[in-house]
Structure formats: C-alpha cells, structure tokens
Write an enzyme that holds these catalytic residues in place. Structure first.
Site, PDB file in Angstrom:
ATOM      1  N   ASP A  82      11.874  -4.270  27.015  1.00  0.00           N
ATOM      2  CA  ASP A  82      11.297  -3.136  27.577  1.00  0.00           C
ATOM      3  C   ASP A  82      12.314  -1.855  27.304  1.00  0.00           C
ATOM      4  O   ASP A  82      13.297  -1.920  26.634  1.00  0.00           O
ATOM      5  CB  ASP A  82      11.688  -3.303  29.031  1.00  0.00           C
ATOM      6  CG  ASP A  82      13.161  -3.378  29.470  1.00  0.00           C
ATOM      7  OD1 ASP A  82      13.812  -4.087  28.949  1.00  0.00           O
ATOM      8  OD2 ASP A  82      13.497  -2.838  30.691  1.00  0.00           O
TER       9      ASP A  82
ATOM     10  N   GLU B 178      15.432  -5.357  30.898  1.00  0.00           N
ATOM     11  CA  GLU B 178      16.799  -5.251  31.070  1.00  0.00           C
ATOM     12  C   GLU B 178      17.334  -3.982  31.665  1.00  0.00           C
ATOM     13  O   GLU B 178      18.119  -3.769  32.695  1.00  0.00           O
ATOM     14  CB  GLU B 178      17.188  -5.240  29.542  1.00  0.00           C
ATOM     15  CG  GLU B 178      18.677  -4.938  29.233  1.00  0.00           C
ATOM     16  CD  GLU B 178      19.230  -3.559  29.592  1.00  0.00           C
ATOM     17  OE1 GLU B 178      20.553  -3.488  29.597  1.00  0.00           O
ATOM     18  OE2 GLU B 178      18.561  -2.563  29.442  1.00  0.00           O
TER      19      GLU B 178
HETATM   20 ZN    ZN Z   1      19.224  -1.339  25.920  1.00  0.00          ZN
END
Ligand code: ZN
Length: 484
Positions: A79, A146
């Site tokens: 992401d 993340e």
């Molecule tokens: Zn990162």
C-alpha cells in the site's frame, strides 16, 4: 513519462515501478497490485501463496550451486499513502500516478509518488525476474496496509514464511541500516467530573497554540512543548492566585502526535480578568523562554467568549483534573544504553476531551523493550488510581529489540563497506515497523531494514533519488550473492 522512467538504471526495477504507478494501490485497495505480483510470479513459473487478507509470498529457487544457502526473505508493503495538493485533480482510485524526472529525483505531479514502498516492491519483482543474479533460495513477501496500522503484518500466519533472514526494503535513507524499532501501546483514562451551579459570571477561553507537535515517537526527543501539559501548568499556577471556575480542558487530536494546541473554558469575575491575563502573560513568557530554541511560534490567548457552556466543575473536581494533567508523564523516559541517541522508552500525553460527567484522556507510550513499555503504562495506571480514574490499556504492538550481535548485520556491514568503501550508519527508530510484528511471529528471524533515499514520504513532495536506487540495487544484489 513511463518511457523516461524505464530508461533509468537498473531497468528491470524501474520497469516494474513504472507499472506499479499505473495500478491504484492506496491503503485498503491493494488488491490489483497483489494481482500484478501474482501475474509476474505466474509468468516466471514461480510458486506463490496469497492469504485471506491479501498478503502475498512468492518463492524463487536458488541459483545453481546455491541450494544450501540460507533462505532470504525480501519484504515490502503493497500500500501507499495517498495524498495530493488541493489544486490537483487526481482520483487515486483510478488515475495513474504521473511521475516525472526532476534532476536527480523522481517525483509525482502534485501527489504522493508511492516510492514508499513501490521502489521496495519493484526491486523485489526485479530480483524475482532477473535470471543473471546469484543467490540462495528466496521468498518475496508483500504485505498489505502497512501505512494504516501494519495490518497485513498482524495477519501474517506463523507458517507463511520459511526463510530465516529477512530484508525489509522499507527504509528511506541509503547508507542506513535499521535494526530495531519500538513497540507501543495506548492507555485510555476516564476521570469522573462533578459539576456545580456556577457563581462567577463571565466565560473566558484560555488557549495555548502554535506548538510544533510532531510524531509522538520520532520527535519525542526534540524537546518540544506539550500543549496540554503547558495549559495544565498555567491553570495550576493561576488557581493559586485567582479564583476561577473551570468548565473544560480540550487538547490534541491524534494518538501518535504531540499535541500542538489545547484550550480551557473558565468562568471568572470580570474584575479579575485583567489580573488573570497579566499573570498568564508572565507565566507564558517563562514558558517561551524555556522553549525558545524549539518553539518560536508558541502563543497563548485569553479572551472573553459569548455563548453557553456547561456548568463549572466543583472545586475538588477542578483541582483533581488540573493536578492529574500536570502529573501525567510526557517525553523521553529512557535512552538506549548502547545505541547513542536512540530513545528506548517514551510516553506522549496525547489527547484530552471533556464531556459533561467525564474527562477522557489518552496517552501513547513506546519502547523497544516490552517490559519497559508495560512499566510506563503501569506508572500511568498508578497515577490514574491516585486520581480516582478508570484506565484501560489498549493492546500493545511489539517492538523489535536491536541486536548488535546479529550475523546478518555483521555480514551486510562487510558487504556495504566493500561496495561503497565506507561504513553504513546503523540505527534503530523510535516508532513502529513491520519487523516488530514479523519478529514476534518468527522469533528466530534475523532481520534488517534498508532502502534507497526517499524524501518527504506521505506528502505530495515525496521524491526518490535516482542514483540512490542504483546503489541500493548494487548493494541488494551483492548481499544476496554473498550471504551463503
Ligand atoms: Zn513504507
């Protein structure tokens, strides 16, 4: 645009990065990028697994003669943070990122670039594809979400990986090895408030603002002011000299940010307003002096306001709230005994909100040592108990304790020193990383994090240094070749 990126070296890496730019992949919407990883793996005849949440691992066999080397995991997150300038028309859910080369850098036009962690992902894809590389057996791990709470790492099954050494490719400074991070955990406190009928007439608002704030981990050792605590200090000192009736205290808005602003509403006799203002002015001048090196923008205001407010707190409740806010810890609790400059344990007094019957206070604490994190939270709990407040500790996330004796660190330092004729900078950070969570699930995994130079990640100014990508690739491939 794409042609231009593809003309950069190493061409395989930039080819994949140019492709990633065309696939929308904001946090929460990485499915299509996961599909791309899978299609590359299939095209190369490599086996792969994809778990329920969307984490992907691809397996690549060793190059001939290296079958007995230890298995390395290359890891990056799928992401990206999607931010744009307000004057840019860009729909992150479908528009490709418009990247351009600007001198030594690649940058997007008015949006985040997603080089965090797109370059890491592209380099893993390039290693997958490049048949000329020499390396042992490998796994390539791509995690989701993340940037929004390390969710993919949390969901990782304990048997998803079989490698024993992991390169996290999500660092942003070429030449720096990250070997540790902090864990953290919030505490939520509820202090009952009691109110009375008001006697004093006029309503005033005291506000402190213009503080720099910043990340509650990374910036906690910068000596910046905590607006909530400084407001509590002003109230505490004022109430020794002037009678006022406190209605509420409000401040901070993010758990992981140092509060930049806080305000209080008080009832006051109009004849006392001038005295209160001059007392505050003197007190605030002292605060400005204490913080003059770091908080040039700090200000306060004290103004009469119209409108209605809740009834004031009783004297006992007012005193209890102010004392509690002033005693809650904030800042660095301990420095790491071996790594110079690294904060080991800290806590941030993050947010206060006042309802009619209750004040809600949130603190966020961090440490690279699990027991030290719990100890800070216990001390906050003890204070809450003294104040008669209820406290709930949110689930803690694990840290990654730096291991200066790591074999992987030793070997990669040797490789780095040989490739670049200088030593890498070895550091740990006082913030959460996926390695903390991965390490908890795979306790014997030896891990290190590095990457090319990326500036201003998470903002439209994000840019990646072209030359650093080439050097990152040289170092990455040399390391794979030499880790036997
Ligand atoms: Zn990162």
């Amino acid at each position: 645009m794409t042609e231009t990126l593809e003309s950069l070296k190493p061409s395989l890496l930039w080819k994949h990065f140019a492709h990633i730019l065309k696939i929308p992949h904001c946090s929460g919407s990485e499915r299509a990028l996961g599909d791309y990883i899978v299609s590359v793996a299939k095209g190369l005849n490599l086996s792969y697994k994809r778990d329920k949440v969307g984490n992907v691992v691809v397996m690549k066999p060793a190059s001939p003669g290296r079958e007995h080397s230890s298995k390395i995991v290359l890891q990056g997150h799928l992401d990206m943070v999607c931010e744009k300038n307000s004057d840019v028309a860009h729909d992150f859910s479908k528009d490709p990122i418009q990247a351009e080369i600007k001198g030594e850098w690649v940058q997007a036009k008015g949006t985040t670039l997603g080089s965090d962690n797109g370059i890491g992902v592209a380099s893993a894809l390039a290693v997958m594809e490049d048949k000329s590389l020499v390396h042992g057996p490998m796994e390539f791990l791509f995690t989701i979400d993340e940037e929004v709470g390390l969710k993919g790492a949390y969901k990782l099954a304990k048997n998803f990986l079989s490698g024993t050494q992991l390169f996290n490719l999500d660092s942003e400074e070429l030449g720096t090895f990250t070997i540790g991070c902090s864990g953290g955990g919030d505490s939520e406190i509820a202090l009952a408030l009691e109110r009375k009928k008001r006697r004093l007439k006029d309503l005033y608002r005291l506000k402190v603002f213009g503080f720099r704030g910043g990340h509650s981990g990374i910036d906690i050792n910068q000596g910046r002011g905590n607006a909530i605590r400084l407001l509590a200090r002003l109230l505490y000192i004022s109430q020794e000299k002037i009678k006022f009736e406190l209605v509420r205290v409000e401040g901070g808005n993010k758990r992981n940010a140092i509060p930049r602003e806080a305000w209080a509403a008080v009832y006051l006799e109009r004849t006392m307003a001038r005295k209160m203002h001059s007392l505050l002015k003197n007190q605030f001048a002292e605060i400005q002096n204490e913080y003059k090196a770091v908080e040039q923008g700090a200000q306060f205001s004290f103004e009469k306001i119209e409108g209605s407010e809740d009834d004031p707190l009783t004297a006992a409740s007012q005193g209890g709230l102010i004392r509690f806010l002033l005693s809650l810890p904030h800042g660095v609790i301990a420095m790491h005994p071996e790594i110079a400059g690294l904060v080991e344990t800290s806590t941030n007094l993050a947010i206060i909100r006042c309802e009619k019957n209750e004040a809600q206070i949130i603190t966020s604490s961090r440490s690279s040592v699990g027991s030290a994190l719990e100890a800070v939270r216990k001390s906050i709990q003890a204070l809450a108990e003294l104040a008669g407040a209820r406290i709930v500790h949110a689930l803690a996330y694990p840290g990654w304790e730096p291991n200066l004796q790591s074999e992987l660190l030793k070997k990669l330092t040797e490789v780095y020193t040989r490739v670049f004729a200088k030593d890498p900078l070895v550091k740990a950070i006082h913030a959460g990383l996926e390695c903390g969570i991965i390490g908890e699930k795979y306790p014997s995994m030896d891990m290190i994090s590095f990457g090319p130079t990326i500036e201003h990640p998470h903002s439209p100014e994000e840019r990646v240094h072209i030359g650093s990508v080439e050097n990152f690739w040289r170092f990455l491939t040399a390391s794979l070749q030499e880790l036997v």
